[in-house]
Design a protein around this motif. Sequence first.
Motif, PDB file in Angstrom:
ATOM      1  N   UNK A 222      -4.639  16.219  -4.505  1.00 23.22           N
ATOM      2  CA  UNK A 222      -3.931  15.574  -3.397  1.00 23.22           C
ATOM      3  C   UNK A 222      -3.322  14.237  -3.780  1.00 23.22           C
ATOM      4  N   UNK A 223      -3.578  13.758  -4.990  1.00 18.01           N
ATOM      5  CA  UNK A 223      -2.849  12.570  -5.452  1.00 18.01           C
ATOM      6  C   UNK A 223      -1.356  12.869  -5.588  1.00 18.01           C
ATOM      7  N   UNK A 224      -0.989  14.141  -5.600  1.00 17.10           N
ATOM      8  CA  UNK A 224       0.419  14.534  -5.724  1.00 17.10           C
ATOM      9  C   UNK A 224       1.139  14.586  -4.383  1.00 17.10           C
ATOM     10  N   UNK A 225       0.434  14.305  -3.294  1.00 15.87           N
ATOM     11  CA  UNK A 225       1.072  14.357  -1.976  1.00 15.87           C
ATOM     12  C   UNK A 225       2.226  13.378  -1.862  1.00 15.87           C
ATOM     13  N   UNK A 226       2.061  12.200  -2.440  1.00 16.16           N
ATOM     14  CA  UNK A 226       3.123  11.198  -2.374  1.00 16.16           C
ATOM     15  C   UNK A 226       4.409  11.739  -3.000  1.00 16.16           C
TER      16      UNK A 226
ATOM     17  N   UNK B 175       4.262   1.855   2.165  1.00 15.46           N
ATOM     18  CA  UNK B 175       5.514   1.977   1.422  1.00 15.46           C
ATOM     19  C   UNK B 175       6.218   3.286   1.772  1.00 15.46           C
ATOM     20  N   UNK B 176       5.452   4.382   1.835  1.00 18.32           N
ATOM     21  CA  UNK B 176       6.034   5.667   2.197  1.00 18.32           C
ATOM     22  C   UNK B 176       6.605   5.646   3.612  1.00 18.32           C
ATOM     23  N   UNK B 177       5.907   4.993   4.528  1.00 23.38           N
ATOM     24  CA  UNK B 177       6.369   4.915   5.907  1.00 23.38           C
ATOM     25  C   UNK B 177       7.741   4.236   5.977  1.00 23.38           C
ATOM     26  N   UNK B 178       7.870   3.103   5.295  1.00 25.91           N
ATOM     27  CA  UNK B 178       9.132   2.364   5.312  1.00 25.91           C
ATOM     28  C   UNK B 178      10.238   3.136   4.590  1.00 25.91           C
ATOM     29  N   UNK B 179       9.873   3.800   3.499  1.00 27.03           N
ATOM     30  CA  UNK B 179      10.869   4.582   2.774  1.00 27.03           C
ATOM     31  C   UNK B 179      11.379   5.750   3.614  1.00 27.03           C
ATOM     32  N   UNK B 180      10.450   6.411   4.309  1.00 24.33           N
ATOM     33  CA  UNK B 180      10.836   7.577   5.091  1.00 24.33           C
ATOM     34  C   UNK B 180      11.723   7.207   6.266  1.00 24.33           C
ATOM     35  N   UNK B 181      11.595   5.997   6.782  1.00 30.21           N
ATOM     36  CA  UNK B 181      12.496   5.549   7.849  1.00 30.21           C
ATOM     37  C   UNK B 181      13.938   5.556   7.352  1.00 30.21           C
ATOM     38  N   UNK B 182      14.143   5.138   6.115  1.00 24.80           N
ATOM     39  CA  UNK B 182      15.491   5.129   5.543  1.00 24.80           C
ATOM     40  C   UNK B 182      15.970   6.560   5.286  1.00 24.80           C
ATOM     41  N   UNK B 183      15.100   7.383   4.700  1.00 22.74           N
ATOM     42  CA  UNK B 183      15.494   8.754   4.394  1.00 22.74           C
ATOM     43  C   UNK B 183      15.791   9.544   5.669  1.00 22.74           C
ATOM     44  N   UNK B 184      14.982   9.313   6.701  1.00 22.91           N
ATOM     45  CA  UNK B 184      15.206  10.019   7.954  1.00 22.91           C
ATOM     46  C   UNK B 184      16.553   9.633   8.570  1.00 22.91           C
ATOM     47  N   UNK B 185      16.872   8.341   8.566  1.00 22.64           N
ATOM     48  CA  UNK B 185      18.137   7.891   9.134  1.00 22.64           C
ATOM     49  C   UNK B 185      19.310   8.536   8.406  1.00 22.64           C
TER      50      UNK B 185
ATOM     51  N   UNK C 295       0.844  -1.194   0.000  1.00 21.48           N
ATOM     52  CA  UNK C 295       0.000   0.000   0.000  1.00 21.48           C
ATOM     53  C   UNK C 295       0.881   1.246   0.000  1.00 21.48           C
ATOM     54  N   UNK C 296       0.353   2.312  -0.597  1.00 18.00           N
ATOM     55  CA  UNK C 296       1.152   3.529  -0.765  1.00 18.00           C
ATOM     56  C   UNK C 296       1.609   4.072   0.577  1.00 18.00           C
ATOM     57  N   UNK C 297       0.679   4.180   1.538  1.00 12.30           N
ATOM     58  CA  UNK C 297       1.028   4.766   2.823  1.00 12.30           C
ATOM     59  C   UNK C 297       2.040   3.909   3.587  1.00 12.30           C
TER      60      UNK C 297
END
Length: 750
Positions: A657-661, A206-216, A202-204
Amino acid sequence: MGKIGCSVDGNLNESKFSEPLPWIGIYIAVASLACAIVMAADLIHGFRYRKLWFPSKYYSLNATSLTLITVAIKFAVDLNTPMPRRIDQLAKLSSSTLICTLMGNSMPSLGTMENEEIWMNIIALGILVITVIANICIQLGTGVIYLYWKEHALIMFLMLVLLVILSFSALTVPTTKKYLEFKYKKKYEMAVEECSNGCDRAVEKKLREDLMKYWMMAHTCSPQFVIGRSVTCTAAGALCLLSALTLAEAMLRSYLMRGSFKFCNGESDYKWSTILVLILQTIAIGVGTIAPAIRWFTAVNFRCPTIGKKSGRKEFKVEKYWTQFLVEMKEYPFTIRIQNRQCRKLAHGAKDQIVDLCIGMQIGIVLASKVIRFISVYFMSRILLFCRCCKKLMNCNPNRSIDSASDSQPSSKPDLSRFVLHLEGENELVELMMKNNCDATEHWIQHGKKKQPKHLIELLEKSSSALHGVREFDSDLVLSLANEEPPHCWALPVVTLTAIAVAVPNTSSCLRKQLMRSVHEGLMYVKLIEDNLHAESDMANIMKAAYTVWLGVDLYHKWLDVDLNKMSFQAESTKEALEGLADAAKYRYVEFKKTYVNQCLLKESPSKWPIKVLAANSMYRISQTILQNYERSNIQSSERLFEALTIMISDILAACLTNLQRIISLKCFSSSVEVREESVRHAVFLLGKTEKILKLVNQKALPSFDPDGMACINEWRAFQKTKNQLPFSPSSTENETASSDLRDLHLNIE
């Protein structure tokens, strides 16, 4: 004669000169209080955001802070004002100590500066520190400072050492920024590749897991964090703590051992203001010492378990990045134009000698900082190990085996150690940085969920399955007011439709207020999307028109100068209200055209028309479109029209808001290294606020556009026209009945 500073007999009226000094003392006290407030703000910010290396968000080394320091330490540089009392002498010492505290707090701020800015601020600070040291030495010689000379000598030494540490730590900033930026790009590519392999999620999620990497990655390469965890910053924290302890020792000894001090008789010209200055500077020093002391203690606490496992050679190794900038400077050719060959040779040799001296000093500073850390660890390890043993004994209980069994279970947290960006010699910090920041993403997502736009979510739930409202708000059958129409943006149709909905008569005031709240929340995200995706396009003026009009609609219920509430109450029918808006828009368009035509503004591209002309043109076209379809429908009801307008607004917002991702992803890479951590944190927070919105919009029948096409409302409209889709209908099951009733009312332009 008295008016120019002389008495009647011609002598100088010296008492007159000292009258303003108590007020100057208040000025010094206010500056000291300001220093305390900004340092306390950084301290609170560090605790609140769980950054125990305490970044310099509010207090940093710049022209403003240096001016503030200059005012706050006036007592330390005052050469000739008598300071006979105990409080006066302590105020002299506190002013000197305050400089050490401020330097210790400002060290992380070096990471946020450009190279030229760093050198200018360091030079200015150096001039200030040398001036203070020179003035204190003069006062020790003249007797203005006649007590605590040992404390003053130690404070001056610490002041000078802190200045040297700051200066040579600044030399590593360009090198570490360049190196970590290179590593970030490599790790970012690796993260993007890993993210692309999980398209089935799911998009949300996937974004959550991706952001964990970007944040680190963003957090561990933050220039302030790099300096905050460095050995020189640890040493600066220890020296800052030592300076505060020196002042505390002098104050305690002064009041507990009164017999060992002999103070002069008399009173300072600063009078009662000296007490105020001493109190506020002591508070500032106490507050300002906390952050450097915690940085020092954190480094010591981490090193205590590993000090015995490391060889002395490795512990005192000077990493390459400390001297890289100076080595490159030495290799860089001499650029000053000197005609004489012998002079060029001497200048080149002098340059090499100076750089070699700086390299030697840099190595010495790093080694001295590591010695300070080693000594701190050696003495503190005994205390910490004793505390840990006591804690273990207190935790010994029969249920410990159960706890240990549960602790031994594998953690469900992902291993992000490969995304930790570190410098040479920081391998041991990788595990610590990962553990301390692994939960940061989840923390900010949960924080964002507490601030979800509830009204906007309720509005989006009413949107149709295929978002037909994007196409239907403006009909091609409406005659244009101009030869060429300006392009659409996302915000202006939403604002115009909302203004029309407010003007519809015989509608519930509660529904209108609810719609206004929803649109207000939605436009914040629309603005975020348009500012990021259309920043360099020709849409800036159209977007400005949208938000200018919305200001009047939101605050005063007025579209330009048309009172929407008054129109809603006075209109005898819905048709009359729609005709009134269309006529008002056409009239204002013509009037504005007459005003601007002489200025040749309307000969420009339509996107560059004045904002009132753009607003009037949008209102005319949209109100005429709605009027045509309203007259054509079988059910002419104000309530149904209001509901149709609401769904249309919801469709446009959902499509936008489809562009939020994409916005969330852009924030992780497009920003500079100085603000990237804050940008990624905002992206994580934004995901928490909009997670439910992402779920809603991704359930719609979305067109298969490229990212740039998804960001453009005109692309959406062109796509929907070619598909010849049916009029929009609510997507949810509970709206199916309403869909059949509203079929004739929805805006079919085919």
